[in-house]
Design a protein around this motif. Structure first.
Motif, PDB file in Angstrom:
ATOM      1  N   LYS A 309       0.843  -1.193   0.000  1.00 19.48           N
ATOM      2  CA  LYS A 309       0.000   0.000   0.000  1.00 19.48           C
ATOM      3  C   LYS A 309       0.884   1.251   0.000  1.00 19.48           C
ATOM      4  O   LYS A 309       2.089   1.185   0.190  1.00 19.48           O
ATOM      5  CB  LYS A 309      -0.923   0.010   1.236  1.00 19.48           C
ATOM      6  CG  LYS A 309      -1.971  -1.087   1.256  1.00 19.48           C
ATOM      7  CD  LYS A 309      -3.022  -0.869   0.178  1.00 19.48           C
ATOM      8  CE  LYS A 309      -4.112  -1.935   0.238  1.00 19.48           C
ATOM      9  NZ  LYS A 309      -5.131  -1.738  -0.811  1.00 19.48           N
ATOM     10  N   GLU A 310       0.251   2.381  -0.204  1.00 19.28           N
ATOM     11  CA  GLU A 310       0.945   3.666  -0.160  1.00 19.28           C
ATOM     12  C   GLU A 310       1.669   3.844   1.172  1.00 19.28           C
ATOM     13  O   GLU A 310       1.124   3.519   2.230  1.00 19.28           O
ATOM     14  CB  GLU A 310      -0.077   4.798  -0.350  1.00 19.28           C
ATOM     15  CG  GLU A 310       0.479   6.194  -0.213  1.00 19.28           C
ATOM     16  CD  GLU A 310      -0.563   7.263  -0.493  1.00 19.28           C
ATOM     17  OE1 GLU A 310      -0.233   8.450  -0.329  1.00 19.28           O
ATOM     18  OE2 GLU A 310      -1.700   6.906  -0.866  1.00 19.28           O
ATOM     19  N   VAL A 311       2.888   4.338   1.145  1.00 19.36           N
ATOM     20  CA  VAL A 311       3.660   4.568   2.369  1.00 19.36           C
ATOM     21  C   VAL A 311       3.328   5.964   2.888  1.00 19.36           C
ATOM     22  O   VAL A 311       3.876   6.969   2.427  1.00 19.36           O
ATOM     23  CB  VAL A 311       5.175   4.417   2.129  1.00 19.36           C
ATOM     24  CG1 VAL A 311       5.944   4.709   3.413  1.00 19.36           C
ATOM     25  CG2 VAL A 311       5.492   3.009   1.642  1.00 19.36           C
ATOM     26  N   GLU A 312       2.391   6.014   3.834  1.00 17.67           N
ATOM     27  CA  GLU A 312       1.988   7.281   4.423  1.00 17.67           C
ATOM     28  C   GLU A 312       3.009   7.774   5.443  1.00 17.67           C
ATOM     29  O   GLU A 312       3.118   8.971   5.704  1.00 17.67           O
ATOM     30  CB  GLU A 312       0.624   7.128   5.119  1.00 17.67           C
ATOM     31  CG  GLU A 312      -0.538   6.909   4.179  1.00 17.67           C
ATOM     32  CD  GLU A 312      -1.082   8.212   3.619  1.00 17.67           C
ATOM     33  OE1 GLU A 312      -0.523   9.272   3.963  1.00 17.67           O
ATOM     34  OE2 GLU A 312      -2.045   8.158   2.834  1.00 17.67           O
ATOM     35  N   ILE A 352      -3.567   2.366   9.869  1.00 13.39           N
ATOM     36  CA  ILE A 352      -2.428   2.931  10.602  1.00 13.39           C
ATOM     37  C   ILE A 352      -2.064   4.270   9.959  1.00 13.39           C
ATOM     38  O   ILE A 352      -1.955   4.381   8.741  1.00 13.39           O
ATOM     39  CB  ILE A 352      -1.229   1.967  10.595  1.00 13.39           C
ATOM     40  CG1 ILE A 352      -1.530   0.780  11.527  1.00 13.39           C
ATOM     41  CG2 ILE A 352       0.057   2.668  11.012  1.00 13.39           C
ATOM     42  CD1 ILE A 352      -0.449  -0.274  11.550  1.00 13.39           C
ATOM     43  N   THR A 353      -1.879   5.278  10.783  1.00 15.73           N
ATOM     44  CA  THR A 353      -1.608   6.632  10.288  1.00 15.73           C
ATOM     45  C   THR A 353      -0.179   7.086  10.537  1.00 15.73           C
ATOM     46  O   THR A 353       0.299   8.008   9.864  1.00 15.73           O
ATOM     47  CB  THR A 353      -2.549   7.638  10.965  1.00 15.73           C
ATOM     48  OG1 THR A 353      -2.400   7.532  12.396  1.00 15.73           O
ATOM     49  CG2 THR A 353      -3.998   7.377  10.584  1.00 15.73           C
ATOM     50  N   CYS A 354       0.518   6.497  11.521  1.00 14.48           N
ATOM     51  CA  CYS A 354       1.856   6.976  11.862  1.00 14.48           C
ATOM     52  C   CYS A 354       2.653   5.848  12.533  1.00 14.48           C
ATOM     53  O   CYS A 354       2.081   4.923  13.120  1.00 14.48           O
ATOM     54  CB  CYS A 354       1.780   8.184  12.798  1.00 14.48           C
ATOM     55  SG  CYS A 354       0.786   7.893  14.290  1.00 14.48           S
ATOM     56  N   VAL A 355       3.978   5.940  12.403  1.00 10.50           N
ATOM     57  CA  VAL A 355       4.875   4.973  13.038  1.00 10.50           C
ATOM     58  C   VAL A 355       6.058   5.721  13.644  1.00 10.50           C
ATOM     59  O   VAL A 355       6.404   6.819  13.204  1.00 10.50           O
ATOM     60  CB  VAL A 355       5.397   3.920  12.020  1.00 10.50           C
ATOM     61  CG1 VAL A 355       4.267   3.065  11.489  1.00 10.50           C
ATOM     62  CG2 VAL A 355       6.150   4.592  10.887  1.00 10.50           C
ATOM     63  N   ALA A 356       6.689   5.122  14.666  1.00 13.85           N
ATOM     64  CA  ALA A 356       7.876   5.710  15.297  1.00 13.85           C
ATOM     65  C   ALA A 356       8.692   4.594  15.947  1.00 13.85           C
ATOM     66  O   ALA A 356       8.141   3.556  16.340  1.00 13.85           O
ATOM     67  CB  ALA A 356       7.479   6.762  16.334  1.00 13.85           C
TER      68      ALA A 356
END
Length: 584
Positions: A309-312, A352-356
């Motif tokens: 999928k698109e890498v947001e 999922i909207t964000c990762v860290a």
């Protein structure tokens, strides 16, 4: 003193204003914001004969509203209204809850019943008393022979008042500068002339400020300051004025290109936006040196990480060995730097909207449309869950020491947690979706960006320290410089700005042809990197000079430098993340 006091949460200010205006038009004096001259909030509440509470999702959880309402509830002076399906707290349930969700005018049945209840608590409206007294007095003094004349006069005045009232209702429903101005023109001595003047001044201030922000012209700033010397945007206007003058002086100095020109600039603006560059140019002229031939660095592709999928969103571990991206809509992938998937994190119920990645390189964070954020270990086990938002989680970040988590949401709020999921603080002040946030290098401050076109600096107790308001569209991303002295903001207005926090002066970076979605500082703090929907990544000097352009397939959603290296990672809508190196 006011007859009626309206208690509400600040999110419901417009509803309170509308209700207060309607009740005032009936004839009572009402306190719903700082409108009653010389009367404080506490005085108004203490001496009011009746109190109305507006129950909403915000006020139900507002401790201040609860304290105000409890006192009126104990005195049996409380009436409750709601504009939605909110249920009052069990401890504060009144005899009636007036539902005004469909209320449009004074003929609404629920509003009429509310008025009758207010008469029982606060007595008849003053207008009713005044006209009754007038008619009785008129009948006593002028006698039966003049009664018909008096009645005709009263009818005419009532008709004028009714026309005044209807015109005011229309202006208030439209709630625009033009409609309030038309009311004032038609009824210069109208019943609502004070409120009309208040709204005209406030909306005029807002309209002129919007023009100032868009044009950033020194003459326009002066017009604003002269027209609104005590306006709500005076401080920001003065900052723009200083910044524009600084930029004009620098343009003049660089056009002249002489030692005198640069020294004049430095004398006028010793702490100006171009302080570092002007000192370098003065030194170069006074101490000319033969510059060695330097080969320009150029970025080249090292590796691509293909995703379904698109890498947001994309994150790089502090040690530079791991990369984290969104994989499928509800899962995230952890990669080694060579492109092997180490683990897939599954467990969210929505996108999922964000990762860290944590400072210890062993813990991983995801935020989701399911209104939660989750902390994972390397094996994909959920260690903590961060809950409390009432809408999608849009962004999340670790503190530099890894002991705290901050999350931002579509509910306009930021929440600060300890690493185990205990809520420490809620930050409120933005008027739009929280798009991005970042901790300062020392971990004692947070910068946030929002769809309300601002970025705000907070301390960890939730107090707003600064508001950076020069963008004219969504602020899409924020970043601290490594030394914590600067903040970068990107925006859908196609620009990036780097702010010096000591005085809020900033340099504007222009060059992107579409919305700028992401911004990050280089590890040495001398460059910034930006990504845009124009499908380019651009690297800039801190003075705003564009040094490199990398063209990618797809919109650039996220970019970040790899710590202590010349590598950077890019996430795009082309279903991949890519690793680049800047080398000779």
């Amino acid at each position: 003193m006011s007859d009626i006091f309206i208690s509400y949460s600040r999110e419901d200010k417009l509803l309170a204003r509308r209700l207060g205006q309607a009740i005032r038009s009936v004839g009572w004096s009402v306190w719903y914001e700082q409108v009653m001259d010389g009367e404080s909030r506490d005085e108004a509440r203490k001496y009011a004969k009746a109190q109305i509470v507006i129950w909403s999702e915000a006020s139900v959880s507002d401790d201040v509203v609860h304290r105000e309402v409890q006192e009126a509830y104990d005195r049996k002076q409380l009436l409750a209204v709601a504009f939605d399906a909110t249920t009052p707290p069990d401890s504060l349930i009144t005899r009636h809850l007036f539902h005004l969700g469909d209320w449009t005018d004074d003929n609404d049945k629920a509003f009429q019943i509310l008025v009758r209840e207010l008469e029982e608590l606060a007595g008849p409206p003053r207008k009713t008393i005044r006209w009754k007294s007038y008619l009785i007095a008129a009948a006593s003094i002028i006698g039966l022979a003049l009664l018909i004349t008096g009645v005709v006069l009263v009818k005419r005045m009532n008709d004028e008042n009714m026309a005044d009232h209807l015109a005011w209702q229309q202006a208030y429903r439209k709630h625009s500068y033009e409609h309030f101005l038309q009311y004032k023109k038609d009824y210069p001595q109208g019943l609502h002339k004070i409120e009309a003047a208040h709204f005209i001044d406030s909306l005029s201030d807002q309209l002129m400020w919007d023009s100032v922000r868009v044009q950033r012209d020194a003459a326009m700033v002066m017009i604003y300051l002269n027209a609104h010397p005590t306006g709500q945007y005076v401080k920001q206007a003065q900052q723009i004025q200083d910044s524009v003058k600084d930029e004009q002086a620098w343009k003049k100095a660089t056009t002249d290109g002489s030692l005198v020109g640069y020294k004049v600039y430095y004398e006028l603006y010793p702490n100006g936006l171009y302080q570092s560059e002007v000192l370098q140019r003065i030194d170069a002229i006074e101490n000319p040196k033969v510059a060695p031939t330097v080969r320009r660095k150029t970025p080249h592709l090292v590796h691509k990480y293909s995703t379904p999928k698109e890498v947001e969103c994309v994150a790089v571990s502090p040690d530079g060995r791991k990369i984290m991206t969104r994989a499928w809509q509800t899962s995230a992938w952890l990669w080694d730097i060579n492109g092997e998937v180490i683990h897939e994190f599954k467990g969210h119920d929505d996108w999922i909207t964000c990762v860290a990645i944590a400072p210890n390189n062993r813990h991983f964070l995801t935020g989701s449309w399911d209104k939660t954020a989750k902390l994972w270990d390397l094996n994909g086990k959920v260690l903590s869950e961060f809950k409390g938002h009432t809408d999608h989680v849009s962004t999340a970040a670790f503190s530099p020491d890894g002991t705290m988590i901050a999350t931002g949401s579509f509910d306009y709020k930021i929440r600060l947690f300890d690493i185990k999921g205990k809520l420490l603080q809620v930050f409120e002040g933005h008027r739009g979706v929280i798009t991005s946030l970042a901790f300062s290098p020392k971990g004692d401050r947070i910068i946030s960006g929002s769809a309300d076109q601002s970025a705000k600096l907070w301390d960890l107790t939730g107090h707003e320290k600064l508001s950076l308001d020069s963008h004219i569209n969504w602020v899409t991303d924020v970043a601290f410089s490594p030394n914590g002295k600067f903040v970068a903001t990107s925006s859908r207005d196609k620009t990036v700005r780097v702010w010096r926090l000591s005085d809020q002066k900033h340099v504007k970076y222009k060059g992107h042809e579409s919305a700028v979605n992401t911004v990050s500082f280089s590890p040495d703090g001398k460059h910034i990197i930006t990504g845009s929907s124009d499908q380019t990544v651009r690297i800039w000097s801190l003075e705003g000079q564009q040094e490199h352009i990398v063209k990618e397939l797809g919109n650039i959603n996220d970019v970040s430098f790899v710590n202590n290296s010349d590598h950077f990672i890019v996430g795009s809508s082309a279903n991949n993340a890519s690793l680049w190196e800047i080398s000779y």
